[in-house]
Write a protein that holds these residues in place. Structure first.
Motif, short mmCIF file in Angstrom:
data_model
loop_
_atom_site.label_atom_id
_atom_site.label_comp_id
_atom_site.label_asym_id
_atom_site.label_seq_id
_atom_site.Cartn_x
_atom_site.Cartn_y
_atom_site.Cartn_z
N LEU A 1 -15.58 -52.34 -47.18
CA LEU A 1 -15.79 -51.16 -46.35
C LEU A 1 -15.83 -49.89 -47.18
O LEU A 1 -16.62 -48.96 -46.92
CB LEU A 1 -14.71 -51.06 -45.28
N ILE A 2 -14.98 -49.82 -48.19
CA ILE A 2 -14.95 -48.64 -49.07
C ILE A 2 -16.27 -48.51 -49.82
O ILE A 2 -16.85 -47.42 -49.93
CB ILE A 2 -13.76 -48.74 -50.04
N ILE A 3 -16.74 -49.67 -50.31
CA ILE A 3 -18.02 -49.62 -51.04
C ILE A 3 -19.15 -49.18 -50.11
O ILE A 3 -19.99 -48.35 -50.47
CB ILE A 3 -18.31 -51.01 -51.66
N LEU B 1 -24.83 -48.20 -59.35
CA LEU B 1 -23.68 -47.82 -60.19
C LEU B 1 -22.38 -47.85 -59.39
O LEU B 1 -21.33 -48.29 -59.89
CB LEU B 1 -23.91 -46.43 -60.79
N ILE B 2 -22.43 -47.37 -58.12
CA ILE B 2 -21.23 -47.39 -57.28
C ILE B 2 -20.76 -48.83 -57.04
O ILE B 2 -19.57 -49.16 -57.17
CB ILE B 2 -21.50 -46.66 -55.96
N VAL B 3 -21.72 -49.68 -56.68
CA VAL B 3 -21.37 -51.09 -56.44
C VAL B 3 -20.86 -51.72 -57.72
O VAL B 3 -19.84 -52.46 -57.73
CB VAL B 3 -22.60 -51.85 -55.90
N GLY B 4 -21.50 -51.42 -58.86
CA GLY B 4 -21.05 -51.99 -60.13
C GLY B 4 -19.67 -51.51 -60.54
O GLY B 4 -18.83 -52.29 -61.01
N ALA B 5 -19.42 -50.18 -60.35
CA ALA B 5 -18.12 -49.63 -60.74
C ALA B 5 -17.01 -50.22 -59.88
O ALA B 5 -15.93 -50.59 -60.39
CB ALA B 5 -18.15 -48.11 -60.60
N ASN B 6 -17.25 -50.30 -58.56
CA ASN B 6 -16.24 -50.91 -57.69
C ASN B 6 -16.04 -52.39 -57.99
O ASN B 6 -14.91 -52.92 -57.95
CB ASN B 6 -16.63 -50.72 -56.22
N ILE C 1 -12.55 -54.21 -59.07
CA ILE C 1 -12.03 -55.44 -58.43
C ILE C 1 -11.84 -56.55 -59.48
O ILE C 1 -10.86 -57.28 -59.45
CB ILE C 1 -12.99 -55.89 -57.31
N TYR C 2 -12.79 -56.63 -60.41
CA TYR C 2 -12.67 -57.66 -61.45
C TYR C 2 -11.43 -57.45 -62.30
O TYR C 2 -10.76 -58.41 -62.70
CB TYR C 2 -13.94 -57.61 -62.32
N ARG C 3 -11.06 -56.15 -62.54
CA ARG C 3 -9.87 -55.86 -63.35
C ARG C 3 -8.60 -55.96 -62.53
O ARG C 3 -7.50 -55.75 -63.03
CB ARG C 3 -9.99 -54.46 -63.93
N GLY C 4 -8.74 -56.23 -61.23
CA GLY C 4 -7.55 -56.37 -60.40
C GLY C 4 -7.03 -55.08 -59.82
O GLY C 4 -5.94 -55.04 -59.23
#
Length: 527
Positions: free
Chosen positions: A4-6, A65-70, A74-77
């Motif tokens: 939802l945030i994304i 870029l927004i989707v990639g950054a988010n 998430i990948y980094r936890g």
């Protein structure tokens, strides 16, 4: 939750993109309304499509870029929500207050602009109707409507640009944004006012033209306006050029990089003014010259011919003098010293003169023809060298190099003054209409002489061009079966051909009535 945030961040970016796309559309619609860009609608549409595509590409890249950054967070936890909230908290709280106040002020300015534009449109419509009712005979409804429509468009564009500037100040955007917008506003207003002045000046000139024609009379100075009216299109073109140059000059002054080029604008305006004033001076002096020379109504035919001859010569000399003065004045305006140029031109002129002896000969002969009064405009002459074909007819104009002669058959003959050769002028004081008549050997010459003289007396009574009655000069020659009588009739200059034709018909009719048989195939020869 993270999804939802994304989606919220991407949605905000899409809303910003749509807002920018709307602003770009409004801006290009404003450009299309400018009359100076109406011929470039296709180019404006292509530019608008390119800018919209660039914005769309930027939006897509930012979304990725927004989707990639988010996704990376998430990948980094890490929690994207907490990261976004922390990022927002770093923005000072006063920023949001300032943003809210700026948005409120911007909305208020937009509402005020909309109301103001409606009021202005209403009053401009009233002014347009009143202008059309001022004078139904001189006012052009279409031009008035076009003027007020253009005025409304310029005011509308200027107000919206001012609203945009105010919004950038309310929203505390970087100072460079309102600065460049102010420049754009000034340029827009300069171009808009220039185009309005252009339309207004054209309308004013047309109205003054109509009024001048209406109120001209033989008792006031406007009686000369009919002969100067052909200068009106030239005046319009000069005023158009002056307005265009002034507009471009003021626009150039707004751009610091090219502001120095604005100095050329004043020089161009001076050059246009000199050209227009010289043309007006030429026409006015020529008009006054004709007025002075032909003011006296009691001029003789010779005096009129002499003055008609001198006017074209004076016109040519005046034209060359004015052209020379204009050229020298333009050189001074351009800060060019004309002295070396004139000196070089003098040397070149000497060199050309040595090789252009024919030209000099024509000019010298032209001066002698004029000052020694060989012939004038309106004279009937025969000219040419013995070995060449001669020309004859009525003189239409005498110039420095050539003489224009209109043949009785209608063709215009142009002969160089140096090739005039011997001249026979039939228009000096008087001329004899010579008519030769064939009569049989057994004719009573005394009776024929009396008949011819009676015809001549009758012709003098009926025709004012005949100065003295017809006289029989005598028997010119004797043929195998007839005699040739030569008659002379003194007539006004240049009227001999017409009188000869009249006499031939009268001789033929009268001699036939008298019972004098003319030989078959009789031809009346003309000398």
């Amino acid at each position: 939750m993270n999804l939802l945030i994304i989606l919220a961040e991407v949605g905000i970016l899409i809303i910003v993109f749509l807002l920018l796309r709307w602003l770009v559309g409004k801006l290009f619609k404003l450009l299309v309304r400018l009359s100076i860009l109406k011929g470039d609608d296709l180019k404006i549409k292509i530019l608008r499509r390119n800018i919209t595509g660039l914005l769309l590409l930027s939006c897509i890249v930012l979304c990725i870029l927004i989707v990639g950054a988010n996704g990376y967070l998430i990948y980094r936890g890490e929690n994207p929500q907490q990261y976004t909230i922390a990022l927002i908290r770093r923005i000072p709280s006063g920023f949001w207050v300032t943003l809210g106040i700026g948005l409120a002020q911007s909305i208020g300015v937009v509402i005020a602009a909309v109301i103001t534009l409606k009021v202005i449109k209403h009053w401009l419509k009233i002014a347009s109707n009143r202008a059309k009712n001022l004078d139904q005979n001189t006012a052009d409804d279409e031009s008035i409507d076009a003027f007020f429509t253009a005025l409304n468009q310029r005011i509308r564009g200027g107000i919206w640009l001012w609203v945009l500037i105010a919004c950038t100040q309310f929203l505390k955007l970087p100072a460079v944004a309102p600065e460049y917008l102010y420049i754009a506003l000034r340029i827009y207003l300069i171009i808009g006012v220039g185009l309005l002045i252009l339309k207004a000046v054209a309308g004013i000139v047309d109205i003054l033209d109509v009024l001048s024609v209406r109120y001209s009379s033989p008792d006031n100075l406007l009686r000369f306006y009919d002969r100067l009216q052909h200068l009106i299109p030239f005046l319009k073109r000069c005023l158009e050029f002056v307005i265009y140059v002034c507009t471009v000059t003021l626009v150039v002054q707004q751009v610091q990089l090219i502001a120095k080029l604005a100095t050329f604008g004043l020089k161009i305006i001076k050059i246009i003014a000199i050209i227009f004033i010289s043309r007006v001076m030429f026409e006015v002096i020529y008009l006054l010259l004709e007025e002075v020379l032909f003011k006296d109504q009691d001029l003789t035919d010779t005096q009129k011919s002499r003055r008609l001859t001198m006017i074209p010569l004076f016109r040519s000399l005046l034209q060359y003098l004015i052209y020379f003065s204009v050229a020298v004045s333009i050189l001074y305006i351009l800060d060019i010293n004309p002295t070396p140029i004139l000196a070089g031109a003098g040397i070149v002129g000497i060199a050309v003169g040595l090789g252009a002896q024919t030209l000099i000969n024509d000019i010298v002969c032209g001066f002698f023809i004029l000052f020694e009064n060989y012939y004038l405009v309106g004279d009937y002459i025969e000219a040419g060298k013995a070995e060449d074909k001669t020309v004859e007819g009525t003189v239409e104009s005498i110039e420095l190099r050539t003489t224009r002669i209109r043949h009785p058959n209608g063709q215009l003959q142009i002969i160089r003054n140096g090739d005039i050769g011997s001249i026979t002028n039939y228009s000096k004081q008087y001329i004899f209409a010579v008519v030769e008549v064939y009569v049989p050997y057994n004719s009573n010459l005394t009776h024929i002489y009396q008949v011819i003289e009676e015809i001549g007396q009758q012709l003098k009574t009926n025709d004012p061009d005949v100065l003295e009655p017809t006289l029989v000069d005598g028997v010119e020659s004797m043929g195998e079966s007839n005699l040739l009588l030569r008659t002379l009739t003194k007539v006004k200059p240049g009227k001999h051909i017409q009188i000869q034709r009249s006499l031939r018909k009268m001789f033929m009719d009268t001699l036939l009535m008298e019972g004098i048989l003319l030989p078959a195939g009789n031809e009346n020869r003309e000398n």
